[in-house]
Write a protein that holds these residues in place. Structure first.
Motif, short mmCIF file in Angstrom:
data_model
loop_
_atom_site.label_atom_id
_atom_site.label_comp_id
_atom_site.label_asym_id
_atom_site.label_seq_id
_atom_site.Cartn_x
_atom_site.Cartn_y
_atom_site.Cartn_z
N TYR A 42 0.82 -1.21 0.00
CA TYR A 42 0.00 0.00 0.00
C TYR A 42 0.86 1.27 0.00
CZ TYR A 42 1.24 0.14 4.90
OH TYR A 42 1.96 0.18 6.06
N SER A 135 6.28 -0.40 12.66
CA SER A 135 5.13 -0.62 11.79
C SER A 135 4.91 -2.11 11.59
CB SER A 135 5.38 0.03 10.43
OG SER A 135 5.63 1.39 10.63
N MET A 207 -4.28 6.78 4.20
CA MET A 207 -4.40 8.11 3.57
C MET A 207 -3.94 8.03 2.11
SD MET A 207 -2.88 10.52 6.58
CE MET A 207 -1.58 9.45 7.14
N1 SAM Z 1 10.04 2.64 7.36
C1 SAM Z 1 9.48 3.14 8.58
C2 SAM Z 1 8.27 2.34 8.97
O1 SAM Z 1 7.94 1.37 8.29
O2 SAM Z 1 7.67 2.68 9.99
C3 SAM Z 1 9.16 4.64 8.56
C4 SAM Z 1 8.51 5.20 7.33
S1 SAM Z 1 6.85 4.62 7.02
C5 SAM Z 1 6.48 5.58 5.59
C6 SAM Z 1 5.97 5.38 8.35
C7 SAM Z 1 4.56 4.93 8.58
O3 SAM Z 1 3.74 5.42 7.54
C8 SAM Z 1 4.36 3.42 8.62
O4 SAM Z 1 3.71 3.09 9.81
C9 SAM Z 1 3.47 3.17 7.43
O5 SAM Z 1 2.61 2.09 7.66
C10 SAM Z 1 2.73 4.46 7.33
N2 SAM Z 1 2.13 4.71 6.01
C11 SAM Z 1 2.68 4.54 4.80
N3 SAM Z 1 1.82 4.89 3.83
C12 SAM Z 1 0.68 5.28 4.45
C13 SAM Z 1 -0.58 5.75 4.00
N4 SAM Z 1 -0.84 5.91 2.71
N5 SAM Z 1 -1.53 6.07 4.92
C14 SAM Z 1 -1.25 5.93 6.25
N6 SAM Z 1 -0.08 5.51 6.73
C15 SAM Z 1 0.88 5.17 5.85
#
Ligand code: SAM
Length: 344
Positions: A42, A135, A207
């Motif tokens: 996602y 996560s 989101m």
């Molecule tokens: N790699 C790290 C991790 O996996 O936590 C940090 C970066 S990751 C982008 C941070 C958080 O953003 C994660 O918990 C991920 O699930 C969430 N995330 C990514 N895309 C998202 C979305 N479209 N809507 C909501 N949360 C999202």
């Protein structure tokens, strides 16, 4: 490894950062790489590697220090995957030695996918990190690995979560993004997981920040449904927020440990209490996840601006912070960067 310039224990106080809607900014999220070793369905299309350049560790430090001098009290390191970043332990050690304008240590946290956490939990704690958020989008291995697209990742992350708890990086928070038809059957399993592992599980509404085109209003699992489903199997009680700008609605169990949080940016937006700005891995400031503009703070720094000049630039940027996001409204525009490249 990048050389680290010495930084003072405390930084000279400047006027606090306030936006034109009267919100005080005290929370900074810093992406230190947009590389990631997971390819969550996602989030990523599956492409690997950095899309944006990374700053040197000493450059992140200078910029973070400026924000702290302007009243930031909480810094969260993120990415991409921050544990991939060389120099992370040095960065944490330097940040842990900073003091807020109130003379207190910074509130220092990190968000990770947990893949490298088992071996890094103790070094991160020793360097001065306070807490981690990991996560996890499922509590069973097949679903988890269907989402991350990395074989063996479930057991690896579980060991990371336990290592973080044992290292005292607590409360360990688990972030779970629920998507209808992908992992919405995990809600009850996560509630039991929160109790069993004594962690805070936070469900996050999906989101429109993905690299592909997956988001629809129907794929979002709303807060109300999650609360209803958990309260059918366990005695949930609502808890008071830890702070006014807290993003999660908190719930405990009346008969045991564990905590559930629900972050509902889509169905119950919390923009009115937003206290955050973001610094991307390439040194741009974003005043909202859904900003249509970015502010090239690093460009100003590279042009040789003084701390005073950079501080007044930050003040101007923050003044223009958006009142709120417009997810689901007609005319909503997805930002040009996806979550992994902004820093979640
Ligand atoms: N790699 C790290 C991790 O996996 O936590 C940090 C970066 S990751 C982008 C941070 C958080 O953003 C994660 O918990 C991920 O699930 C969430 N995330 C990514 N895309 C998202 C979305 N479209 N809507 C909501 N949360 C999202």
């Amino acid at each position: 490894m990048a050389a680290i310039s010495p930084i003072a224990d405390s930084v000279a106080a400047q006027p606090r950062l306030t936006d034109s809607h009267g919100r005080v900014i005290h929370d900074l999220r810093v992406s230190i790489t947009d590389r990631c070793n997971y390819k969550c369905v996602y989030c990523r299309t599956g492409e690997v590697g950095a899309q944006y350049p990374e700053l040197g560790i000493d450059e992140y430090l200078r910029l973070i220090r400026l924000f702290v001098s302007l009243g930031v009290t909480k810094v969260r390191l993120t990415g991409g995957e921050p544990l991939l970043r060389r120099g992370l332990i040095d960065l944490v050690r330097e940040l842990a030695s900073l003091r807020t304008i109130h003379g207190e240590p910074l509130n220092l946290a990190l968000t990770t996918n947990g893949h490298l956490l088992e071996s890094l939990a103790v070094p991160l704690r020793d360097a001065g990190l306070h807490r981690v958020t990991v996560s996890m989008d499922a509590v069973d291995a097949p679903t988890f690995e269907r989402i991350t697209r990395i074989p063996g990742s479930f057991e690896t992350v579980l060991r990371g979560v336990r290592a973080a708890r044992e290292a005292g990086l607590t409360p360990v928070k688990i972030n779970c993004v629920l998507l209808r038809g992908f992992n919405d059957d995990q809600v009850e399993g996560f509630a039991h997981f929160a109790r069993r592992e004594d962690v805070v599980v936070r469900f996050i509404e999906f989101m429109p920040l993905e690299e592909g085109r997956l988001w629809t209003p129907e794929i979002v699992v709303p807060l109300k449904e999650i609360v209803l489903r958990i309260s059918r199997i366990l005695p949930l009680i609502e808890l008071a927020p830890n702070e006014p700008s807290e993003t999660a609605r908190r719930y405990g169990f009346s008969d045991g440990p564990g905590e559930i949080g629900i972050i509902a940016p889509v169905t119950q937006a919390f923009c009115g209490a937003c206290s955050r700005v973001r610094l991307t891995s390439d040194g741009k400031v974003r005043t909202c996840l859904f900003s249509q503009v970015e502010h090239d703070l690093y460009g100003h720094m590279r042009a040789g601006e003084s701390d005073e000049e950079l501080s007044s630039y930050i003040h101007r940027i923050v003044q223009g912070k958006e009142a709120r996001h417009h997810i689901g409204e007609p005319g909503f525009l997805k930002p040009s960067r996806s979550m992994v490249h902004i820093g979640g």
